[in-house]
Scaffold this motif. Structure first.
Motif, PDB file in Angstrom:
ATOM      1  N   PRO A 288       0.915  -1.228   0.007  1.00 27.09           N
ATOM      2  CA  PRO A 288      -0.053  -0.231   0.175  1.00 27.09           C
ATOM      3  C   PRO A 288       0.793   1.189   0.088  1.00 27.09           C
ATOM      4  CG  PRO A 288      -1.015  -1.566   1.549  1.00 27.09           C
ATOM      5  CD  PRO A 288       0.376  -2.130   1.297  1.00 27.09           C
ATOM      6  N   PHE A 306      -2.246  -9.394  -5.506  1.00 25.12           N
ATOM      7  CA  PHE A 306      -3.124  -8.756  -6.264  1.00 25.12           C
ATOM      8  C   PHE A 306      -4.112  -9.781  -6.928  1.00 25.12           C
ATOM      9  CE2 PHE A 306      -2.018  -4.112  -7.306  1.00 25.12           C
ATOM     10  CZ  PHE A 306      -1.832  -3.918  -6.170  1.00 25.12           C
ATOM     11  N   ALA A 313      -7.870  -3.844  -5.518  1.00 27.35           N
ATOM     12  CA  ALA A 313      -6.880  -3.265  -6.070  1.00 27.35           C
ATOM     13  C   ALA A 313      -7.183  -2.355  -7.068  1.00 27.35           C
ATOM     14  CB  ALA A 313      -5.627  -4.280  -6.681  1.00 27.35           C
ATOM     15  N   ALA A 316      -8.817   0.565  -6.168  1.00 30.29           N
ATOM     16  CA  ALA A 316      -8.010   1.633  -5.433  1.00 30.29           C
ATOM     17  C   ALA A 316      -7.075   2.398  -6.735  1.00 30.29           C
ATOM     18  CB  ALA A 316      -7.000   0.769  -4.596  1.00 30.29           C
ATOM     19  N   LEU A 338      -6.150   0.120  -0.305  1.00 30.90           N
ATOM     20  CA  LEU A 338      -5.096  -1.103  -0.494  1.00 30.90           C
ATOM     21  C   LEU A 338      -4.713  -1.065   1.106  1.00 30.90           C
ATOM     22  CD1 LEU A 338      -2.723   0.473  -3.278  1.00 30.90           C
ATOM     23  CD2 LEU A 338      -4.057  -1.536  -3.429  1.00 30.90           C
ATOM     24  N   GLU A 342      -4.177  -4.967   3.804  1.00 26.47           N
ATOM     25  CA  GLU A 342      -2.760  -5.127   3.906  1.00 26.47           C
ATOM     26  C   GLU A 342      -2.645  -6.467   5.083  1.00 26.47           C
ATOM     27  OE1 GLU A 342       1.350  -2.877   5.246  1.00 26.47           O
ATOM     28  OE2 GLU A 342      -0.683  -2.043   5.655  1.00 26.47           O
TER      29      GLU A 342
END
Length: 422
Positions: A288, A306, A313, A316, A338, A342
């Motif tokens: 991120p 991803f 993703a 984002a 993102l 995480e």
């Protein structure tokens, strides 16, 4: 639905009405209780209206095996092509490119060279049919590293193996990713040996390639790559290689899980004169912040995570696109989306990191993209039930269970088979 502390600006999730009873385990793997959990509805993910503009992003996709094939260690890979290619179409539909025939697809961990060649050709043809972006790994895994000996003969064998694979990828129409080689790591005795091999391989490239530096957390056989166990010394060799062949290098994928090292390398690449060289982050822990970037630049992306979170993703990256157009707060929104994934990424890629493919396939199965929770070479057994249950929780926390009814039914089946449903 359990309370989750999301990063500021992360998407708001709502309950799906679907409940599932999940076990809880202690550190020794003993069942110590259960929780009834209402699963979230999927996050507010959206497909882009056009090509993504702010970052170049590839999802490194996995391979789905035929459920009735042997799928045990040492058996030839038998691929379920319909499921494997459909998954890639879903990634392309979200505007991301596919990085294929890489470590996520189990290169050197069950996917043999015969199946790899067919994967490259089929995936490249499917990409062309929809205008999708594709890059494919070229390595040396048709060689048995144990049979290759140090010296001139061994180095020549590595070069020939690379050349064969580069030709296959180029003839398919895909971009070449020059993967790290276990055989080269065994036979090379100096940085000069690496330079000689890569000089020869890059001479074969008919368009700029992506160089891949894969760390030992992903593959312990790659210790000492670029001729040194010192990351700083290896980085200097790597930069020398890029500088010598800058017109043949589109970018580099760095998978060392070291954000500060990546930022330093990114800045060194930006300082090179001549054609630009991209830094494709391969850091599935710190992506991120690396993709969001700083005042001096950002990383593009070529990530295994991803393949697991591509709807988030894409959403984002669309926010980063909106920031290019001057939308206030859009960059922060992209970073927050993102960041909301995480914890899931860190769990999937937890040590031993080379078993991350198990988590990618497990989430694919929960979301209904493959008929069985299997991987070629038996790699679906690479993680514990406790690890998989926690993965499901974390995927739910960030809205990545895309079909809650399917996920709940499949979780129940997994728990029953493994005696964890009491």
């Amino acid at each position: 639905m359990s309370a989750v502390t999301a990063p500021p600006g992360a998407p708001t999730l709502t309950g799906s009405g679907v409940t599932v009873r999940l076990p809880r385990f202690d550190d020794g793997g003993r069942l110590v209780g259960t929780e009834v959990r209402e699963l979230n509805a999927p996050g507010p993910w959206r497909r882009p209206d056009g090509p993504l503009r702010s970052r170049v992003a590839f999802a490194a996709a996995h391979v789905v095996p035929q459920v009735g094939a042997e799928n045990v260690p040492g058996a030839p890979a038998v691929v379920d092509w319909d499921s494997t290619l459909a998954y890639r179409h879903s990634i392309w539909s979200h505007g991301l490119g596919v990085a294929d025939a890489m470590d996520t697809a189990q290169r050197g961990m069950g996917l043999d060279w015969a199946a790899t060649q067919e994967l490259v050709r089929r995936s490249a043809a499917e990409a062309a049919s929809v205008g999708g972006s594709i890059a494919c790994g070229a390595g040396t895994d048709q060689l048995d590293p144990a049979a290759v000996q140090p010296g001139e003969e061994g180095l020549a064998a590595v070069v020939d193996a690379y050349r064969e694979q580069v030709r296959v990828v180029q003839e398919s129409g895909a971009r070449v990713i020059v993967m790290a080689s276990r055989a080269l790591a065994k036979v090379a005795r100096s940085a000069e040996d690496y330079a000689r091999v890569y000089d020869a391989v890059l001479a074969e490239a008919d368009s700029p390639v992506i160089l891949h530096w894969l760390g030992t957390m992903f593959d312990p056989a790659l210790a000492g790559y670029w001729g040194s166990d010192s990351v700083d010394t290896a980085t200097a060799t790597f930069l020398d290689l890029i500088t010598a062949h800058q017109d043949k290098v589109d970018g580099v994928k760095v998978s060392l899980l070291d954000a500060q090292h990546e930022i330093g390398l990114r800045r060194a690449l930006a300082a090179l004169e001549g054609s630009p060289v991209r830094l494709y982050t391969g850091d599935d822990f710190n992506y991120p912040e690396l993709i969001a970037g700083d005042e001096q630049g950002y990383s593009d992306a070529l990530l295994g995570i991803f393949a697991a979170v591509y709807p988030a993703a894409s959403t984002a990256l669309q926010a980063f696109d909106a920031a290019l157009d001057g939308e206030q707060g859009a960059a922060a929104r992209g970073h927050a989306i993102l960041a909301s994934t995480e914890k899931l990424g860190r769990h999937i890629f937890a040590a031993p990191t080379y078993y991350y493919k198990t988590g990618v396939a497990f989430l694919s199965w929960l979301n209904g993209f493959q008929p069985g929770f299997q991987l070629v070479g038996g790699l679906h057994s690479g993680r514990s039930v406790a690890h998989l249950v926690e993965l499901a929780r974390l995927a739910d926390d960030c809205g990545m269970l895309l079909a809650p009814d399917t996920a709940a039914a499949r979780l129940q089946a997994l728990l029953t088979v493994n005696g964890a449903d009491s």
